[in-house]
Write a protein that holds these residues in place. Structure first.
Motif, PDB file in Angstrom:
ATOM      1  N   ALA A 464       0.839  -1.209   0.000  1.00 44.93           N
ATOM      2  CA  ALA A 464       0.000   0.000   0.000  1.00 44.93           C
ATOM      3  C   ALA A 464       0.877   1.264   0.000  1.00 44.93           C
ATOM      4  O   ALA A 464       0.586   2.237  -0.721  1.00 44.93           O
ATOM      5  CB  ALA A 464      -0.924  -0.002   1.210  1.00 44.93           C
ATOM      6  N   GLU A 465       1.952   1.248   0.794  1.00 44.61           N
ATOM      7  CA  GLU A 465       2.861   2.386   0.804  1.00 44.61           C
ATOM      8  C   GLU A 465       3.524   2.581  -0.556  1.00 44.61           C
ATOM      9  O   GLU A 465       3.684   3.701  -1.047  1.00 44.61           O
ATOM     10  CB  GLU A 465       3.930   2.182   1.879  1.00 44.61           C
ATOM     11  CG  GLU A 465       3.412   2.282   3.306  1.00 44.61           C
ATOM     12  CD  GLU A 465       4.498   1.997   4.330  1.00 44.61           C
ATOM     13  OE1 GLU A 465       5.683   1.864   3.905  1.00 44.61           O
ATOM     14  OE2 GLU A 465       4.169   1.902   5.520  1.00 44.61           O
ATOM     15  N   THR A 466       3.931   1.452  -1.152  1.00 39.50           N
ATOM     16  CA  THR A 466       4.557   1.518  -2.474  1.00 39.50           C
ATOM     17  C   THR A 466       3.597   2.101  -3.505  1.00 39.50           C
ATOM     18  O   THR A 466       3.978   2.939  -4.336  1.00 39.50           O
ATOM     19  CB  THR A 466       5.016   0.110  -2.919  1.00 39.50           C
ATOM     20  OG1 THR A 466       5.912  -0.419  -1.935  1.00 39.50           O
ATOM     21  CG2 THR A 466       5.720   0.159  -4.268  1.00 39.50           C
ATOM     22  N   GLU A 471       1.776   6.637  -6.846  1.00 40.68           N
ATOM     23  CA  GLU A 471       0.750   7.603  -7.242  1.00 40.68           C
ATOM     24  C   GLU A 471       1.258   9.033  -7.073  1.00 40.68           C
ATOM     25  O   GLU A 471       0.992   9.908  -7.915  1.00 40.68           O
ATOM     26  CB  GLU A 471      -0.520   7.376  -6.436  1.00 40.68           C
ATOM     27  CG  GLU A 471      -1.262   6.111  -6.834  1.00 40.68           C
ATOM     28  CD  GLU A 471      -2.521   5.923  -5.994  1.00 40.68           C
ATOM     29  OE1 GLU A 471      -2.844   6.837  -5.196  1.00 40.68           O
ATOM     30  OE2 GLU A 471      -3.169   4.870  -6.152  1.00 40.68           O
ATOM     31  N   ASP A 472       1.982   9.286  -5.953  1.00 40.54           N
ATOM     32  CA  ASP A 472       2.550  10.628  -5.739  1.00 40.54           C
ATOM     33  C   ASP A 472       3.534  10.995  -6.835  1.00 40.54           C
ATOM     34  O   ASP A 472       3.545  12.120  -7.347  1.00 40.54           O
ATOM     35  CB  ASP A 472       3.241  10.686  -4.374  1.00 40.54           C
ATOM     36  CG  ASP A 472       2.251  10.653  -3.228  1.00 40.54           C
ATOM     37  OD1 ASP A 472       1.064  10.958  -3.491  1.00 40.54           O
ATOM     38  OD2 ASP A 472       2.648  10.307  -2.102  1.00 40.54           O
ATOM     39  N   MET A 473       4.371  10.036  -7.206  1.00 44.83           N
ATOM     40  CA  MET A 473       5.344  10.295  -8.260  1.00 44.83           C
ATOM     41  C   MET A 473       4.651  10.611  -9.582  1.00 44.83           C
ATOM     42  O   MET A 473       5.059  11.521 -10.307  1.00 44.83           O
ATOM     43  CB  MET A 473       6.272   9.089  -8.429  1.00 44.83           C
ATOM     44  CG  MET A 473       7.241   8.904  -7.257  1.00 44.83           C
ATOM     45  SD  MET A 473       8.278   7.447  -7.450  1.00 44.83           S
ATOM     46  CE  MET A 473       9.195   7.896  -8.918  1.00 44.83           C
ATOM     47  N   GLU A 478       2.822  14.493 -13.718  1.00 45.53           N
ATOM     48  CA  GLU A 478       1.725  15.190 -14.404  1.00 45.53           C
ATOM     49  C   GLU A 478       1.830  16.706 -14.213  1.00 45.53           C
ATOM     50  O   GLU A 478       1.588  17.488 -15.140  1.00 45.53           O
ATOM     51  CB  GLU A 478       0.383  14.674 -13.876  1.00 45.53           C
ATOM     52  CG  GLU A 478       0.080  13.235 -14.328  1.00 45.53           C
ATOM     53  CD  GLU A 478      -1.182  12.708 -13.661  1.00 45.53           C
ATOM     54  OE1 GLU A 478      -1.788  13.457 -12.848  1.00 45.53           O
ATOM     55  OE2 GLU A 478      -1.553  11.561 -13.946  1.00 45.53           O
ATOM     56  N   GLU A 479       2.188  17.129 -12.982  1.00 44.44           N
ATOM     57  CA  GLU A 479       2.301  18.568 -12.717  1.00 44.44           C
ATOM     58  C   GLU A 479       3.446  19.186 -13.524  1.00 44.44           C
ATOM     59  O   GLU A 479       3.315  20.277 -14.097  1.00 44.44           O
ATOM     60  CB  GLU A 479       2.526  18.803 -11.220  1.00 44.44           C
ATOM     61  CG  GLU A 479       1.291  18.504 -10.379  1.00 44.44           C
ATOM     62  CD  GLU A 479       1.567  18.621  -8.887  1.00 44.44           C
ATOM     63  OE1 GLU A 479       2.743  18.924  -8.527  1.00 44.44           O
ATOM     64  OE2 GLU A 479       0.630  18.424  -8.094  1.00 44.44           O
TER      65      GLU A 479
END
Length: 494
Positions: A464-466, A471-473, A478-479
Motif C-alpha cells: 500500500a505504501e509503495t 501515485e505521488d510520483m 503530471e504537474e
C-alpha cells in the motif's frame, strides 16, 4: 474331375482388356484372388458358380458380375475343407464399393455370409493352421482393411478439442463387411491353432505398420476393434513387442510436434496403459525415456481433452511402478501447464491429484516449492472452477498429510492466495472452501499461522505504501508536464 473344373475356368484376359480397367489396384487384387481360387479348389464340382465368382471385377469395365456363394463346409468331406476355406478366402478378396448402397447388394450379402462362415471355421478349427492358410488369411485381411482413409475436410487451423467432440463421427459405409473381417483377424490371432512362430512371417512389421495407420480412422467402431486386435497381436507375438512400442512412439512424436491431428491417440494410450501395467521392475531405461519424451509432451496439444483420461492413467501407472518418477512427472506437468485455457487447467489439476496420491514424501519434497507456487496461482484464479479444483486437493487425505508434514515450506507460499480469496473472491463456494482450508492450517500449526498472517499484513502495508508513493510520483510527473505545456508568462490554473 479336376480337369473338368479347370476347363470351365475363364481364359486369361487380353492386354487390351487389362488396359481398359480403370480400377487398377483392386482389379489386380481380384485377378490374383482368381488365380489362387482356381489353384486351391479341387475335389468337387462347382458347376457354373465358379466361373461367375472368378470373373468378378471391381471398379473396372464391365461392372462387377454377380456371383454365387461357394459350397458350405458341411457339404464337402473333411479332407477338402482346407481347400474350400482357401477358396472362400480368395472369393472374399473382391472389394465392393459401399458408397452406393443400391449397387451389388446380392454380391455384398454373399460376401458377408462367406466372411461369417470363415469366422466360424477359424473359431472351431481343431488343427494347426498351415503356412499356406496363414498367408491367405493375412492376404485377404490386408486387401479388405488396408485402404486410404477418407476424412472429411477440416479447417487448416488446429481445432479445439471441444469443437471436435461436438462433431458427429464419420461412419464408414463398408462397416458391415469390415467388422466381420476384423472379427476374423481377431479370432485368427487369438486362436490356439495359430502358431506364432509361423504366423510372424506374415503378421510382420509391414502388416503392423499398416494396422497402426488405420487408428486414424474417423469411425470409432473401427478404432475399438483395432485396439483389441493390436493388443492381442502384442500379446501373441513377443518378437514384435519392441517394434510396436517404437511405432506407437513415432505416431505420438508426429502428433505432438507436427500435426496435432490424429483420431486414435486415446485408443493407442489405452493399449499402452495395459502394456505399462505389465512392465517388469526395475523399469528399463527405454521405458523411462518413453515417459519423458512421448507421454509427458502429450500434455502440450490443445486437443488433450480427447485422450486426457487415458493419458492420466498411463502416467499414474509409471509413478505407481516407480515412485522415484513422481518428481519427473510433476515437473513435466508444470512445464506444460496451461496459461490461458481454464478448462485444460482443471484437467491438469485432476491429473496432478492422481499423481500426488501415488507420490511418496522424498519425491514430494523435491518438487513441492515450484508445485505449490503453481497451486497458489490456481487458488488466485478468477475462474471459479480452477480455484475450486485446486482447493479440492485438501479433500485427499494423502495429499493433506504430505502438505502438513511440509507445512513450514508450503504454508508461506499459499497463504497470501488463501487470505485474499477469503476476503475478496467473487464466488461464494470458493470463499467457503478457502475458509475451510485456512482453518485446517490454523488448527494444525497456530504459531505458523500467526506468523504468516503477520507477514501477510506487513507485506500488504508495504504494498500500500509503495502504491501511494507511485501515485505521488505520477502526480508530480503530471504537474511537471502541465507546467512545461503552459505558454511563457502564463500562470498554472489552481
Amino acid at each position: 474331375m479336376i480337369n473338368k473344373i479347370f476347363n470351365r475356368l475363364p481364359k486369361k484376359p487380353s492386354k487390351t482388356n487389362d488396359s481398359s480397367d480403370v480400377g487398377g489396384t483392386t482389379a489386380s487384387h481380384n485377378a490374383s484372388s482368381n488365380s489362387n481360387l482356381a489353384n486351391s479348389i479341387s475335389g468337387w464340382n462347382l458347376g457354373s458358380r465358379l466361373p461367375q465368382a472368378l470373373n468378378t471385377r471391381q471398379n473396372g469395365i464391365p461392372s462387377v458380375v454377380p456371383y454365387e456363394a461357394l459350397p458350405g463346409f458341411k457339404d464337402v468331406p473333411s479332407s477338402e475343407k482346407q481347400n474350400l476355406f482357401i477358396g472362400k478366402l480368395s472369393l472374399c478378396c473382391v472389394v465392393f464399393d459401399f458408397t452406393d448402397p443400391t449397387k451389388n447388394t446380392k454380391e455384398k450379402d454373399i460376401k458377408r455370409q462367406t466372411l461369417l462362415e470363415l469366422v466360424d471355421y477359424i473359431t472351431s478349427a481343431n488343427g494347426k493352421f498351415s503356412e499356406v492358410v496363414m498367408q491367405e488369411i493375412v492376404k485377404m485381411v490386408s486387401i479388405n482393411l488396408f485402404r486410404n482413409l477418407t476424412t472429411p475436410p477440416r479447417e487448416n487451423k488446429v481445432l479445439e478439442a471441444f469443437d471436435v467432440e461436438d462433431e458427429e463421427p464419420s461412419m464408414d459405409p463398408a462397416w458391415p463387411h469390415l467388422q466381420v473381417v476384423y472379427e476374423l483377424l481377431l479370432r485368427f490371432v487369438v486362436s490356439p491353432e495359430t502358431d506364432a512362430k509361423l504366423a510372424k512371417r506374415y503378421v510382420d512389421h509391414s502388416f503392423i505398420l499398416r494396422l497402426l495407420d488405420l487408428f486414424d480412422s474417423e469411425d470409432p467402431r473401427e478404432r475399438e476393434y483395432l485396439k483389441t486386435v493390436l493388443h492381442r497381436v502384442y500379446g501373441k507375438f513377443m518378437v514384435h513387442r519392441p517394434f510396436i512400442r517404437k511405432s506407437i512412439n513415432n505416431i505420438f512424436f508426429r502428433f505432438i510436434f507436427e500435426t496435432e491431428k490424429h483420431n486414435g491417440i486415446g485408443e493407442l494410450l489405452e493399449i499402452l496403459g495395459s502394456i505399462i501395467n505389465g512392465f517388469a521392475l526395475p523399469l528399463k531405461e527405454e521405458h523411462k525415456l518413453f515417459l519423458v519424451r512421448a507421454l509427458i509432451p502429450l500434455h502440450k496439444p490443445k486437443c488433450i481433452p480427447m485422450y486426457q483420461q487415458q493419458l492420466s492413467y498411463c502416467i499414474t501407472q509409471f509413478v505407481e511402478k516407480d515412485c522415484k518418477l513422481a518428481d519427473t512427472v510433476i515437473r513435466g506437468l508444470l512445464k506444460y501447464w496451461p496459461v490461458t485455457n481454464s478448462s485444460k487447467e482443471v484437467m491438469f489439476l485432476g491429473e496432478l491429484e492422481e499423481v500426488l496420491e501415488a507420490t511418496q514424501a522424498p519425491e514430494f519434497q523435491r518438487c513441492m516449492v515450484p508445485l505449490f507456487r503453481q497451486i497458489a496461482r490456481c487458488l488466485s484464479s478468477s475462474h471459479f472452477q480452477v480455484s475450486e479444483r485446486a482447493l479440492f486437493l485438501w479433500n485427499n487425505d494423502h495429499i493433506e498429510n504430505l502438505i502438513k508434514q511440509n507445512r513450514k515450506m508450503i504454508f508461506p507460499i499459499i497463504f497470501p492466495a488463501l487470505e485474499r480469496n477469503s476476503h475478496s473472491h467473487w464466488n461464494q463456494a470458493v470463499r467457503s472452501l478457502t475458509l475451510n482450508v485456512r482453518k485446517i492450517f490454523s488448527d494444525t500449526d497456530p504459531e505458523l499461522f500467526d506468523e504468516c498472517l503477520a507477514k501477510f499484513r506487513e507485506d500488504e502495508d508495504q504494498e500500500a505504501e509503495t502504491m501511494a508513493r507511485r501515485e505521488d510520483m505520477w502526480k508530480q510527473v503530471e504537474e511537471l508536464a502541465a507546467k512545461k505545456s503552459l505558454p511563457m508568462g502564463a500562470a498554472p490554473s489552481k
